[in-house]
Design a protein around this motif. Structure first.
Motif, mmCIF file in Angstrom:
data_model
loop_
_atom_site.group_PDB
_atom_site.id
_atom_site.type_symbol
_atom_site.label_atom_id
_atom_site.label_comp_id
_atom_site.label_asym_id
_atom_site.label_seq_id
_atom_site.Cartn_x
_atom_site.Cartn_y
_atom_site.Cartn_z
ATOM 1 N N SER A 1 13.943 -10.327 15.867
ATOM 2 C CA SER A 1 13.578 -9.149 15.067
ATOM 3 C C SER A 1 12.109 -8.888 15.340
ATOM 4 O O SER A 1 11.417 -9.757 15.860
ATOM 5 C CB SER A 1 13.750 -9.429 13.568
ATOM 6 O OG SER A 1 12.693 -10.236 13.075
ATOM 7 N N SER A 2 11.625 -7.733 14.951
ATOM 8 C CA SER A 2 10.171 -7.540 15.027
ATOM 9 C C SER A 2 9.542 -8.342 13.889
ATOM 10 O O SER A 2 10.255 -8.954 13.068
ATOM 11 C CB SER A 2 9.816 -6.055 14.957
ATOM 12 O OG SER A 2 9.793 -5.606 13.624
ATOM 13 N N GLY A 3 8.233 -8.363 13.827
ATOM 14 C CA GLY A 3 7.523 -9.202 12.861
ATOM 15 C C GLY A 3 7.942 -8.947 11.419
ATOM 16 O O GLY A 3 8.010 -9.874 10.598
ATOM 17 N N THR A 4 8.232 -7.712 11.107
ATOM 18 C CA THR A 4 8.608 -7.345 9.743
ATOM 19 C C THR A 4 9.870 -8.082 9.298
ATOM 20 O O THR A 4 10.058 -8.306 8.099
ATOM 21 C CB THR A 4 8.788 -5.809 9.651
ATOM 22 O OG1 THR A 4 7.597 -5.209 10.161
ATOM 23 C CG2 THR A 4 9.006 -5.341 8.220
ATOM 24 N N GLY A 5 10.724 -8.465 10.240
ATOM 25 C CA GLY A 5 11.920 -9.232 9.884
ATOM 26 C C GLY A 5 11.546 -10.549 9.209
ATOM 27 O O GLY A 5 12.124 -10.909 8.176
ATOM 28 N N GLU B 1 -5.887 -8.097 8.995
ATOM 29 C CA GLU B 1 -5.262 -6.795 8.681
ATOM 30 C C GLU B 1 -5.483 -5.901 9.890
ATOM 31 O O GLU B 1 -6.580 -5.383 10.117
ATOM 32 C CB GLU B 1 -5.883 -6.232 7.401
ATOM 33 C CG GLU B 1 -5.508 -4.800 7.064
ATOM 34 C CD GLU B 1 -4.004 -4.527 6.970
ATOM 35 O OE1 GLU B 1 -3.501 -3.833 7.885
ATOM 36 O OE2 GLU B 1 -3.342 -4.984 6.020
ATOM 37 N N THR B 2 -4.428 -5.754 10.676
ATOM 38 C CA THR B 2 -4.534 -5.072 11.969
ATOM 39 C C THR B 2 -4.922 -3.597 11.841
ATOM 40 O O THR B 2 -5.515 -3.031 12.751
ATOM 41 C CB THR B 2 -3.172 -5.182 12.695
ATOM 42 O OG1 THR B 2 -2.672 -6.502 12.499
ATOM 43 C CG2 THR B 2 -3.294 -4.903 14.161
ATOM 44 N N SER B 3 -4.596 -2.977 10.712
ATOM 45 C CA SER B 3 -4.888 -1.545 10.586
ATOM 46 C C SER B 3 -6.384 -1.280 10.386
ATOM 47 O O SER B 3 -6.847 -0.175 10.663
ATOM 48 C CB SER B 3 -4.071 -0.928 9.450
ATOM 49 O OG SER B 3 -4.480 -1.435 8.196
ATOM 50 N N VAL C 1 1.651 -16.095 4.340
ATOM 51 C CA VAL C 1 0.634 -15.407 5.143
ATOM 52 C C VAL C 1 1.261 -14.741 6.368
ATOM 53 O O VAL C 1 1.874 -15.406 7.212
ATOM 54 C CB VAL C 1 -0.481 -16.388 5.589
ATOM 55 C CG1 VAL C 1 -1.510 -15.669 6.449
ATOM 56 C CG2 VAL C 1 -1.161 -17.025 4.375
ATOM 57 N N ASP C 2 1.092 -13.439 6.441
ATOM 58 C CA ASP C 2 1.426 -12.687 7.647
ATOM 59 C C ASP C 2 0.272 -12.912 8.621
ATOM 60 O O ASP C 2 -0.797 -12.323 8.476
ATOM 61 C CB ASP C 2 1.594 -11.207 7.271
ATOM 62 C CG ASP C 2 1.489 -10.261 8.466
ATOM 63 O OD1 ASP C 2 1.394 -10.734 9.609
ATOM 64 O OD2 ASP C 2 1.507 -9.030 8.239
ATOM 65 N N ALA C 3 0.523 -13.826 9.571
ATOM 66 C CA ALA C 3 -0.505 -14.125 10.578
ATOM 67 C C ALA C 3 -0.067 -13.538 11.913
ATOM 68 O O ALA C 3 -0.329 -14.111 12.977
ATOM 69 C CB ALA C 3 -0.721 -15.626 10.675
ATOM 70 N N SER D 1 6.121 -11.852 18.308
ATOM 71 C CA SER D 1 6.008 -12.107 19.746
ATOM 72 C C SER D 1 5.077 -11.162 20.493
ATOM 73 O O SER D 1 4.489 -11.543 21.503
ATOM 74 C CB SER D 1 7.404 -12.060 20.387
ATOM 75 O OG SER D 1 8.034 -10.814 20.155
ATOM 76 N N GLN D 2 4.950 -9.920 20.021
ATOM 77 C CA GLN D 2 4.225 -8.909 20.818
ATOM 78 C C GLN D 2 2.717 -8.916 20.591
ATOM 79 O O GLN D 2 2.040 -7.953 20.905
ATOM 80 C CB GLN D 2 4.800 -7.516 20.546
ATOM 81 C CG GLN D 2 4.348 -6.807 19.274
ATOM 82 C CD GLN D 2 5.160 -7.175 18.049
ATOM 83 O OE1 GLN D 2 5.639 -8.279 17.915
ATOM 84 N NE2 GLN D 2 5.299 -6.231 17.129
ATOM 85 N N LYS D 3 2.207 -10.000 20.018
ATOM 86 C CA LYS D 3 0.777 -10.041 19.722
ATOM 87 C C LYS D 3 0.117 -11.059 20.659
ATOM 88 O O LYS D 3 0.166 -10.864 21.855
ATOM 89 C CB LYS D 3 0.577 -10.334 18.245
ATOM 90 C CG LYS D 3 1.412 -9.425 17.321
ATOM 91 C CD LYS D 3 0.857 -8.031 17.144
ATOM 92 C CE LYS D 3 1.792 -7.132 16.360
ATOM 93 N NZ LYS D 3 1.167 -6.250 15.412
ATOM 94 N N ALA D 4 -0.420 -12.180 20.142
ATOM 95 C CA ALA D 4 -1.141 -13.094 21.040
ATOM 96 C C ALA D 4 -0.218 -13.889 21.956
ATOM 97 O O ALA D 4 -0.687 -14.592 22.846
ATOM 98 C CB ALA D 4 -2.009 -14.041 20.223
HETATM 99 C C1 LIG Z 1 2.219 -5.919 14.193
HETATM 100 C C2 LIG Z 1 2.083 -6.412 12.803
HETATM 101 C C3 LIG Z 1 3.202 -6.609 11.964
HETATM 102 C C4 LIG Z 1 4.618 -6.506 12.425
HETATM 103 O O1 LIG Z 1 5.049 -5.307 12.754
HETATM 104 P P1 LIG Z 1 6.432 -5.149 13.540
HETATM 105 O O2 LIG Z 1 6.325 -3.754 14.007
HETATM 106 O O3 LIG Z 1 7.517 -5.369 12.561
HETATM 107 O O4 LIG Z 1 6.450 -6.189 14.615
HETATM 108 C C5 LIG Z 1 3.013 -7.127 10.705
HETATM 109 N N1 LIG Z 1 1.791 -7.434 10.264
HETATM 110 C C6 LIG Z 1 0.699 -7.280 11.014
HETATM 111 C C7 LIG Z 1 -0.623 -7.682 10.462
HETATM 112 C C8 LIG Z 1 0.810 -6.759 12.308
HETATM 113 O O5 LIG Z 1 -0.278 -6.610 13.065
#
Ligand SMILES: *Cc1c(COP(=O)(O)O)cnc(C)c1O
Length: 403
Positions: A61-65, A137-139, A162-164, A185-188
């Motif tokens: 799943s993506s990270g949100t899963g 916080e990526t945003s 913790v969402d790391a 998976s799509q990060k570091a």
């Molecule tokens: C990318 C990211 C997510 C996950 O997003 P998905 O689109 O579900 O992979 C969650 N939290 C942070 C801090 C992120 O940078």
């Protein structure tokens, strides 16, 4: 001129060539000894990467899963939870907890800032069953104080989740103080999107037994049970698991045989790219969006007065093929973001900064001039303190790739 597309977004991030080859070659069934060997190696490697003795669970799943799994496995409807939020991903925790019927209290900070530990402490009560936060916080580009929050919760029954997802591989984290540490998976990890990870503490496994939330695909217990035999509960993304296997081997090589040391090099690499970027944008008179606690995953920069960040992002893309990230939500047009997590090196970073400076000069010739950012970046790179933390090799040679 030739323009290569290069991504500088904080997920997806550039792919490791060896991982791409491994994906292309991943032609196997998931209930075979062949796959079990790969999956077992990956699960053990992830533990080293997370620096934890806790079991690490993998979902396709993506990270949100994995974020949803945290809420659906560790809470019950009507329970009080605290969400520390300072951006779009913090807001995601609030939404998820509400969807599952939790009573949410938020500790909020303005975008670009973090709530203080005093503010967080004030909101934690004996009824708080769990605290949800991001490592980075990526945003907005900020780093939250995970060790500080962990210390506040020490000795209590409150779980820390913790969402790391962009914190892993960019930040030094003490996994032992976190009940569920989440990655993507799509990060570091330098591979495509599609896998999420969760390191789960013994306390959290116990809490799961009392949770009254419905869950099926994201039932952590089902995954843990079969993972012991090198299997996933459902059909996993075999290709991505093989890619991750290659990436973890590469990280192990960065650490001279230790995935843990490789992770430290990866963190140092991100920190150095972030430092070089911060010094360069400061030299051009640009302001950071999160000056007080900038993370190493991504640098968020305020667009200069009167110029939209959307135009800057578009110009760097159309003229140089460099893909930066615009601001998310309300921050669109206000900030642009440059990623450092995973497979980025100094050459990538200075190339992007050079393109950025060209774009700024063409958008505002009276306020920017060429030759300002690169010397600052070079000086930052050459500082002895940063030289020491430089990883031995991050880029792969073609010989290594095809070996
Ligand atoms: C990318 C990211 C997510 C996950 O997003 P998905 O689109 O579900 O992979 C969650 N939290 C942070 C801090 C992120 O940078």
């Amino acid at each position: 001129m030739l323009r290569k597309t290069r991504i500088f977004t904080p997920g997806p991030t550039p792919l490791l060539p060896a991982a791409q080859f491994a994906m292309a070659a991943a032609d196997m069934h998931h209930r075979t000894p062949e796959f079990r060997a790969v999956y077992s190696r990956v699960l053990a490697g992830l533990k080293e990467f997370f620096d934890t003795s806790n079991d690490v669970i993998v979902f396709t799943s993506s990270g949100t899963g994995a974020m949803e799994a945290a809420v659906s496995n560790l809470t019950s409807p009507g329970e009080e939870v605290l969400v520390i939020t300072a951006g779009k991903f913090g807001e995601r925790w609030t939404k998820l907890c509400k969807v599952f019927g939790c009573k949410v209290t938020e500790v909020k900070a303005e975008y670009g800032q973090t709530p203080s530990l005093a503010e967080i402490k004030e909101k934690i009560t004996s009824a708080t069953r769990a605290v949800f936060m991001q490592a980075t916080e990526t945003s907005t580009g900020i780093r939250h104080d995970v060790p500080g929050v962990a210390a506040l919760l020490k000795g209590t029954d409150t779980l820390l989740i913790v969402d790391a997802i962009t914190g892993l591989g960019t930040t030094t984290l003490d996994a032992g103080s976190v009940d569920m540490l989440i990655g993507g998976s799509q990060k570091a990890f330098m591979i495509p999107p599609g896998l999420s990870f969760a390191a789960v503490s013994e306390r959290a496994w116990q809490r799961m037994e009392t949770s009254k939330q419905p869950r099926y695909y994201f039932d952590l217990r089902a995954e843990r049970k079969v993972a012991k035999n090198g299997e996933a509960a459902f059909t996993p993304s075999v290709a991505l698991i093989c890619a991750l296997d290659a990436a973890l081997q590469y990280i192990g090589k960065m650490g001279n045989g230790s995935i843990g040391d490789g992770r430290k090099s990866l963190v140092a690499n991100a920190e150095q790219c972030a430092y070089v970027t911060r010094e360069a944008v400061a030299a051009a008179g640009l302001e950071l969006f999160a000056p007080a606690s900038p993370g190493a995953a991504v640098t968020a920069v305020k667009a200069p007065m009167g110029i939209s960040s959307t135009d800057i992002v578009k110009k760097v893309k159309s003229e140089f093929g460099g893909i930066m990230a615009d601001g998310q939500g309300d921050m669109k047009g206000q900030i642009f973001r440059i990623a450092h997590l995973g497979f980025f090196d100094y050459m990538d970073t200075i190339a992007l900064l050079a393109a950025l400076e060209h774009a700024l000069v063409s958008l505002a010739p009276d306020r920017f001039r060429l030759g300002t950012m690169l010397p600052a970046a070079q000086r930052a790179f050459a500082e002895p303190a940063h030289q020491q933390t430089q990883p031995a090799t991050l880029k792969q040679t073609h010989a290594e790739v095809s070996a």
